[in-house]
Scaffold this motif. Sequence first.
Motif, PDB file in Angstrom:
ATOM      1  N   GLU A  96      -3.124  19.946  -7.948  1.00  0.00           N
ATOM      2  CA  GLU A  96      -2.476  21.073  -7.274  1.00  0.00           C
ATOM      3  C   GLU A  96      -1.976  20.693  -5.891  1.00  0.00           C
ATOM      4  OE1 GLU A  96      -5.306  24.208  -7.218  1.00  0.00           O
ATOM      5  OE2 GLU A  96      -5.256  24.536  -9.395  1.00  0.00           O
ATOM      6  N   LEU A  97      -2.620  19.701  -5.283  1.00  0.00           N
ATOM      7  CA  LEU A  97      -2.249  19.290  -3.936  1.00  0.00           C
ATOM      8  C   LEU A  97      -0.801  18.819  -3.909  1.00  0.00           C
ATOM      9  CD1 LEU A  97      -3.649  19.022  -1.147  1.00  0.00           C
ATOM     10  CD2 LEU A  97      -4.066  16.633  -1.721  1.00  0.00           C
ATOM     11  N   GLY A  98      -0.462  17.855  -4.778  1.00  0.00           N
ATOM     12  CA  GLY A  98       0.918  17.433  -4.960  1.00  0.00           C
ATOM     13  C   GLY A  98       1.634  16.979  -3.708  1.00  0.00           C
ATOM     14  N   THR A  99       0.918  16.363  -2.757  1.00  0.00           N
ATOM     15  CA  THR A  99       1.557  15.960  -1.507  1.00  0.00           C
ATOM     16  C   THR A  99       1.903  14.482  -1.444  1.00  0.00           C
ATOM     17  OG1 THR A  99      -0.636  15.674  -0.528  1.00  0.00           O
ATOM     18  CG2 THR A  99       0.464  17.787  -0.167  1.00  0.00           C
ATOM     19  N   ALA A 100       1.383  13.670  -2.339  1.00  0.00           N
ATOM     20  CA  ALA A 100       1.646  12.228  -2.308  1.00  0.00           C
ATOM     21  C   ALA A 100       1.535  11.659  -3.703  1.00  0.00           C
ATOM     22  CB  ALA A 100       0.651  11.530  -1.372  1.00  0.00           C
ATOM     23  N   PRO A 101       2.271  10.590  -3.990  1.00  0.00           N
ATOM     24  CA  PRO A 101       2.160   9.952  -5.305  1.00  0.00           C
ATOM     25  C   PRO A 101       0.743   9.440  -5.559  1.00  0.00           C
ATOM     26  CG  PRO A 101       4.096   9.169  -4.128  1.00  0.00           C
ATOM     27  CD  PRO A 101       3.284   9.945  -3.144  1.00  0.00           C
ATOM     28  N   VAL A 102       0.326   9.488  -6.812  1.00  0.00           N
ATOM     29  CA  VAL A 102      -1.007   9.032  -7.212  1.00  0.00           C
ATOM     30  C   VAL A 102      -0.867   7.995  -8.318  1.00  0.00           C
ATOM     31  CG1 VAL A 102      -3.253   9.698  -8.145  1.00  0.00           C
ATOM     32  CG2 VAL A 102      -2.027  11.256  -6.611  1.00  0.00           C
ATOM     33  N   LEU A 103      -1.646   6.933  -8.214  1.00  0.00           N
ATOM     34  CA  LEU A 103      -1.716   5.899  -9.237  1.00  0.00           C
ATOM     35  C   LEU A 103      -3.140   5.799  -9.748  1.00  0.00           C
ATOM     36  CD1 LEU A 103      -0.722   3.349 -10.806  1.00  0.00           C
ATOM     37  CD2 LEU A 103      -1.236   2.035  -8.725  1.00  0.00           C
ATOM     38  N   GLU A 115       1.078   8.235 -12.279  1.00  0.00           N
ATOM     39  CA  GLU A 115       1.328   6.977 -12.972  1.00  0.00           C
ATOM     40  C   GLU A 115      -0.021   6.379 -13.342  1.00  0.00           C
ATOM     41  OE1 GLU A 115       3.405   2.595 -12.369  1.00  0.00           O
ATOM     42  OE2 GLU A 115       3.320   4.006 -10.691  1.00  0.00           O
ATOM     43  N   ARG A 116      -0.062   5.700 -14.487  1.00  0.00           N
ATOM     44  CA  ARG A 116      -1.293   5.016 -14.874  1.00  0.00           C
ATOM     45  C   ARG A 116      -0.943   3.622 -15.363  1.00  0.00           C
ATOM     46  NH1 ARG A 116      -0.034   9.172 -18.150  1.00  0.00           N
ATOM     47  NH2 ARG A 116       0.175   8.859 -20.397  1.00  0.00           N
TER      48      ARG A 116
END
Length: 346
Positions: free
Chosen positions: A231-238, A263-264
Amino acid sequence: MSTPRALDLPDRVRKVTIETGRGSFAALEAMPGRGVCERRPALLVPGYTGSKEDFLAVLQPLAAAGRRVVAIDQRGQYETAAAGSPAGYAPDALADDVIAVAAEVSQQDGGVHLVGHSFGGLIARQAALTPGAGFCSLTLLGSGPAGLDGARAEAVRSLLAQLTGGRPEQLPQRIAQIWEHHLEPQATAEGVPMPIIGFLRDRLTRTSATGLIAMGEYLLAAPDRTAALAELGTAPVLVLYGENDDAWPPDVQDQMAKRLGAERVCIPAAAHSPAVEAPETTASTLTAFWNSAEAGDRRRRADPDQEPAEGASAASAAPSGRRGAGASDDGASRVNSSASPSHGRR
């Protein structure tokens, strides 16, 4: 525990101390070969019983891409001083430590790329969820959505059982006994070189026993905060993991990535410590992800009204998923998943 395969500091990597308002933190710092930091810096956080040395093999290649890279010992780990009380090892307190170090590493707007390995991933997630933290990106390296389960969890419970109970002043003696009776014979049987065994002994005996207890308890009981992070959605996550990870199984991490819209990347032949077991692939994957995150940030700054594609979160504004460096370019590195078509899986 993660076991480095070498201890010599590579060129352009040095030991430093990061001074913050929350205290001093032992660190390893890598700088670009020409001393020019053209890209956003990165901060690497180790796992339970680990230390900054777990990232030794990736520091130089990560810095070579034009950024400052810092790996730390968390509070009470190895060469960073212990907390004044058990409360200093609570997840919020450890997350505040990471935020304080990140502020010193960045020293300008834009933040840092944050990487957390295993238990460090749980703390990195906690830091990212802290209001106003502002990281460029978040990488969960061999880390899961909640507390450990399975054989790794049993190993942590066994360690805690040997540490808890009795008088606090006996804790250093108990740690020494755990090393002598269990961990050293195991390392010897696995053929770990003697200099590395000496380092592992020194690291364990210098790590805060109180911290081991508090961190171990959280490692077992950590709640699932995947929804909050999504829900935060403030930065890309890997989500980055080895195909043979024996802590959080790959399918668990894969599902977490889907829930995050992240991304995984699965690293072939690696297990729970990809930075040690597959450093070149780990470094190249992180560099590509960070560069993409920075490019996306520049586009958003140039066009503030730009919106993510329908069905994608800010966390998914990263390169499409892949199996890891060395995979072929003919499509074999990608397998369809039930997530967005831009996300691959092993």
